[in-house]
Scaffold this active site. Structure first.
Site, PDB file in Angstrom:
ATOM      1  N   HIS A 137      44.606  40.375  53.741  1.00 35.79           N
ATOM      2  CA  HIS A 137      43.833  39.948  52.558  1.00 35.79           C
ATOM      3  C   HIS A 137      44.347  38.614  51.992  1.00 35.79           C
ATOM      4  CE1 HIS A 137      47.072  41.821  50.125  1.00 35.79           C
ATOM      5  NE2 HIS A 137      46.605  41.095  49.115  1.00 35.79           N
ATOM      6  N   HIS A 188      50.937  35.038  47.676  1.00 36.68           N
ATOM      7  CA  HIS A 188      51.264  35.954  46.577  1.00 36.68           C
ATOM      8  C   HIS A 188      52.030  37.207  47.007  1.00 36.68           C
ATOM      9  CE1 HIS A 188      47.515  38.231  47.554  1.00 36.68           C
ATOM     10  NE2 HIS A 188      48.090  39.226  46.908  1.00 36.68           N
ATOM     11  N   HIS A 204      43.948  36.595  43.077  1.00 33.43           N
ATOM     12  CA  HIS A 204      44.966  36.824  44.116  1.00 33.43           C
ATOM     13  C   HIS A 204      44.505  37.798  45.194  1.00 33.43           C
ATOM     14  CE1 HIS A 204      45.785  40.137  41.311  1.00 33.43           C
ATOM     15  NE2 HIS A 204      46.330  40.775  42.331  1.00 33.43           N
ATOM     16  N   ASP A 205      43.712  38.792  44.813  1.00 35.53           N
ATOM     17  CA  ASP A 205      43.298  39.807  45.803  1.00 35.53           C
ATOM     18  C   ASP A 205      41.862  39.634  46.264  1.00 35.53           C
ATOM     19  OD1 ASP A 205      45.599  41.155  46.338  1.00 35.53           O
ATOM     20  OD2 ASP A 205      45.293  42.740  44.847  1.00 35.53           O
ATOM     21  N   LYS A 226      40.587  40.983  49.497  1.00 37.94           N
ATOM     22  CA  LYS A 226      40.342  42.424  49.693  1.00 37.94           C
ATOM     23  C   LYS A 226      38.853  42.732  49.799  1.00 37.94           C
ATOM     24  CE  LYS A 226      44.581  44.446  47.883  1.00 37.94           C
ATOM     25  NZ  LYS A 226      45.211  45.180  46.776  1.00 37.94           N
ATOM     26  N   ASP A 260      53.095  40.583  38.837  1.00 35.80           N
ATOM     27  CA  ASP A 260      52.488  41.657  39.629  1.00 35.80           C
ATOM     28  C   ASP A 260      53.396  42.889  39.646  1.00 35.80           C
ATOM     29  OD1 ASP A 260      50.376  42.583  41.224  1.00 35.80           O
ATOM     30  OD2 ASP A 260      51.483  42.121  43.065  1.00 35.80           O
TER      31      ASP A 260
END
Ligand SMILES: [Fe+2]
Length: 375
Positions: free
Chosen positions: A251, A275, A222-223, A226, A304
């Protein structure tokens, strides 16, 4: 001159069943066939014939038309035989000198129709034709069967190879999720935990194995966007400026752009993109609402939040799963999809606590999530 069956490609041990109630006809046929070294069995009723055929070892049936009618009306015997043994050759011997009957019997699938008294040459010709045809179709059936087996076994091998490849890819994704966590020490283990929470909720919702895999891949990664965010922003201890916040929020789209190009991850990319959306449309980057948000992202949002609430932050220590439950229930319909919240509420806190502890204590190593997906 009697035609020798062996010279016509018929096997010596071929099994012939004779259905004949007339003793004279029985002995005539038996005598003719025994010259050819065929294995001959004789029965005198249709019922006995079917019992014998059930053994599966008969290559040819020679049935007296009158005997075969015993207990069955008209052409019932031939009809029943064809239903149960569509490929078994059948020679009918008959005293009915009537073309119409002969045609009907042949139409129902008899291989030959011979008139009594049976002439030896004619019978052996008919037997040779029937058995040659029988073995040719048997060979064809065996060949088709072996082809089907070969295709089935290769399909299975291919499926296993694809599954191994898929599992290897999921190992890589999981390791990538871990690597992303390492860059931001504050959230170490975060990717694994949210993936585990997401998988558990997706399964509790009754989603298919394939859908769960897609959602898990979205959660692992999901990240991933980044990676493109500078450390000065990503690791900044204080509040972000507006432009830094915009950079940070990018991101989602960055992650989407990376994954969308990979066919295997194109649907997971939708989850990565969405997300940070909120159910009421107040999230980012697109302000999607309700079911516009991919279901995987709606499930992920709860996972999350649960992980954020139950993890230490620089400005506060971790709170309990009870606390998380209250906050998440309070966000149903605004931040979270109320249907997914309902499913989440059916799973006890002890379950989430156990997952968290297992991951913290490193009981769950890289590959655990990937392996769980294959189960
Ligand atoms: Fe994020």
């Amino acid at each position: 001159m009697i035609p020798q069956l062996r010279s016509r490609g018929v096997k010596a041990d071929s099994s012939v069943l004779v259905l004949e109630q007339d003793h004279h006809a029985q002995s005539t046929i038996r005598k003719i066939l025994s010259h050819q070294h065929l294995a001959v069995d004789v029965v005198s009723s249709a019922e006995d014939a079917f019992t014998h055929l059930a053994s599966g070892s008969v290559d040819l049936l020679i049935a007296g038309f009158e005997s075969s009618r015993n207990g069955l009306s008209g052409l019932g015997f031939v009809e029943k035989l064809r239903e149960q043994y569509p490929h078994l050759p059948l020679i009918i011997t008959s005293s009915v000198h009537d073309t119409e009957t002969a045609v009907s019997v042949m139409r129902q699938g008899a291989t030959d129709y011979l008139l009594n008294p049976v002439h030896e040459v004619q019978l052996m010709d008919a037997v040779a034709r029937a058995l040659t045809h029988r073995f040719a179709s048997k060979q064809q059936e065996d060949y088709q069967h072996s082809l089907v087996q070969a295709v089935t076994s290769r399909t299975q091998m291919l499926r296993e190879a694809l599954e191994e490849l898929e599992q290897a890819c999921d190992f890589t994704l999981e390791a990538l999720g871990d690597a992303l966590d390492l860059r931001d020490r504050e959230t170490e283990g975060h990717s694994k935990r949210v993936t585990a929470y997401t998988i558990a909720m997706a399964r509790a919702m009754g989603l298919s194995t394939q859908a769960v895999k897609v959602i898990a891949r979205g959660a692992f990664l999901h990240d991933i966007g980044k990676m493109g965010i500078a450390d000065s922003i990503l690791l900044k201890p204080g509040p972000l400026t507006i432009s830094e916040r915009l950079e940070m929020n990018s991101h989602c789209e960055r992650g989407y752009s990376i994954l969308k190009k990979i066919p295997y991850l194109s649907e997971a990319a939708e989850i990565v993109y969405a997300h940070q959306e909120r159910f009421d449309g107040s999230g980012y980057p697109r302000g999607l609402k309700g079911e516009e948000i991919h279901l995987g992202a709606r499930i992920f949002a709860i996972a999350d939040a649960m992980d954020a609430i139950t993890s230490d932050r620089p400005y506060r220590s971790a709170r309990s799963f009870d606390h998380a439950r209250k906050e998440i229930a309070g966000g149903a319909g605004t931040q979270f999809d109320p249907v997914v919240v309902d499913v989440y509420m059916t799973i006890p806190n002890s379950f989430w606590q156990q997952i968290r502890e297992d991951i913290l204590q490193k009981h769950i190593q890289v590959g655990t999530m990937a392996r769980a997906l294959q189960a």
